[in-house]
Design a protein around this motif. Structure first.
Motif, PDB file in Angstrom:
ATOM      1  N   TRP A  47      96.023 -10.215 -25.284  1.00 18.68           N
ATOM      2  CA  TRP A  47      95.295 -11.311 -24.671  1.00 18.68           C
ATOM      3  C   TRP A  47      95.131 -12.517 -25.574  1.00 18.68           C
ATOM      4  O   TRP A  47      95.057 -12.388 -26.789  1.00 18.68           O
ATOM      5  N   ASP A  50      91.549 -18.984 -23.869  1.00 24.22           N
ATOM      6  CA  ASP A  50      91.983 -20.371 -23.668  1.00 24.22           C
ATOM      7  C   ASP A  50      91.108 -21.392 -24.400  1.00 24.22           C
ATOM      8  O   ASP A  50      91.595 -22.442 -24.807  1.00 24.22           O
ATOM      9  N   THR A  94      94.217 -14.668 -20.962  1.00 22.89           N
ATOM     10  CA  THR A  94      95.510 -14.449 -20.299  1.00 22.89           C
ATOM     11  C   THR A  94      96.364 -13.557 -21.188  1.00 22.89           C
ATOM     12  O   THR A  94      96.473 -13.805 -22.397  1.00 22.89           O
ATOM     13  N   ASP A  95      96.980 -12.522 -20.587  1.00 20.01           N
ATOM     14  CA  ASP A  95      97.840 -11.662 -21.400  1.00 20.01           C
ATOM     15  C   ASP A  95      99.292 -12.131 -21.297  1.00 20.01           C
ATOM     16  O   ASP A  95      99.608 -13.087 -20.587  1.00 20.01           O
ATOM     17  N   ARG A  96     100.182 -11.471 -22.010  1.00 17.63           N
ATOM     18  CA  ARG A  96     101.576 -11.901 -22.095  1.00 17.63           C
ATOM     19  C   ARG A  96     102.311 -11.760 -20.763  1.00 17.63           C
ATOM     20  O   ARG A  96     103.378 -12.358 -20.577  1.00 17.63           O
ATOM     21  N   ASN A  97     101.755 -10.986 -19.850  1.00 18.31           N
ATOM     22  CA  ASN A  97     102.361 -10.810 -18.530  1.00 18.31           C
ATOM     23  C   ASN A  97     101.827 -11.815 -17.517  1.00 18.31           C
ATOM     24  O   ASN A  97     102.209 -11.792 -16.350  1.00 18.31           O
ATOM     25  N   GLY A  98     100.936 -12.691 -17.966  1.00 18.03           N
ATOM     26  CA  GLY A  98     100.382 -13.691 -17.073  1.00 18.03           C
ATOM     27  C   GLY A  98      99.131 -13.250 -16.330  1.00 18.03           C
ATOM     28  O   GLY A  98      98.609 -13.995 -15.497  1.00 18.03           O
ATOM     29  N   ASN A  99      98.644 -12.050 -16.620  1.00 17.66           N
ATOM     30  CA  ASN A  99      97.405 -11.586 -15.988  1.00 17.66           C
ATOM     31  C   ASN A  99      96.210 -12.299 -16.607  1.00 17.66           C
ATOM     32  O   ASN A  99      96.195 -12.600 -17.805  1.00 17.66           O
ATOM     33  N   GLU A 100      95.203 -12.553 -15.784  1.00 17.07           N
ATOM     34  CA  GLU A 100      94.008 -13.241 -16.261  1.00 17.07           C
ATOM     35  C   GLU A 100      92.762 -12.389 -16.074  1.00 17.07           C
ATOM     36  O   GLU A 100      92.651 -11.630 -15.114  1.00 17.07           O
TER      37      GLU A 100
END
Length: 229
Positions: A47, A50, A94-100
């Motif tokens: 993660w 931001d 936000t993680d590297r897979n785009g999940n928030e």
């Protein structure tokens, strides 16, 4: 007389507290709070925070403990008090897979206090729009003194403004909440005051329940007559 004595005693004590409290904080740090997120580097569950529009907290440390990624925060003083309104911040990861993952942070009002975090899905938001009765050139809306339930935002000059109230789980059992707003001129004079009460309606949803909106003159008359007019 009694009040004067207390002031004589309390002012030096508060000054000493502020000075030594600041020194202690600089040396030992301020009260911290953590957000723990699932961690799996192989699958991209790593993660990043931001840090957008979060003026009252700072990220002190990020560490990994087994299958958890831990973000450590502490309160900060805002160096630009005129820029932001409200005290609640939306914290987004936000993680590297785009999940928030989102949280709301309730600022304690002091860098000596510990930030409180609530998962966004456990909170409720309500938009509150205020509009000036008598619009003035270059005036803008600001939050009042009790702004701890209002989402941090930057307001622009204009006759209307929409603020977002955030009802955190610890406030959700209250039958009524309120927020104060001020319509401020270019010369930093309050032209209008609005108090908005909100709570659950018959359908169990949050809505505005009452509004008191006064121009400066109306408030002057109200204060002068003890609210009889």
């Amino acid at each position: 007389m009694g009040s004067s004595i207390w002031l004589v005693v309390l002012v030096p004590v508060m000054a000493v507290y502020a000075i030594f409290g600041g020194i202690k904080g600089a040396i030992f740090g301020y009260p911290q709070a953590e957000i723990n997120l699932p961690y799996d580097e192989a699958n991209g569950t790593v993660w990043e925070y931001d840090g957008i529009d979060d003026p009252y907290i700072g990220l002190d440390e990020v560490k990994v403990d087994g299958d958890e990624q831990i973000f450590v925060f502490s309160a900060r003083e805002n160096d630009d008090e005129e820029k932001y309104e409200g005290s609640i911040m939306q914290i987004v990861f936000t993680d590297r897979n785009g999940n928030e993952k989102a949280y709301y942070c309730n600022f304690s009002g002091s860098k000596f206090g510990q930030p409180a975090f609530y998962p966004a899905e456990e909170c409720i938001t309500l938009d509150i729009t205020v509009t000036a009765k008598k619009p003035k050139k270059n005036a803008k809306w600001k939050t009042g003194m009790d702004d701890y339930d209002i989402l941090v935002c930057e307001t622009e000059k204009g006759e209307s403004c929409t603020f977002t109230a955030v009802i955190t789980p610890d406030k959700s059992k209250r039958t009524s909440l309120y927020a104060d707003f001020e319509y401020v001129t270019a010369w930093d004079k309050t032209a209008e005051n609005v108090t908005v009460w909100y709570g659950k309606n018959a359908d169990g949803e949050y809505a505005v329940t009452n509004v008191r909106h006064e121009t400066w003159f109306e408030k002057f008359l109200s204060d002068l007559t003890g609210g009889l007019l």
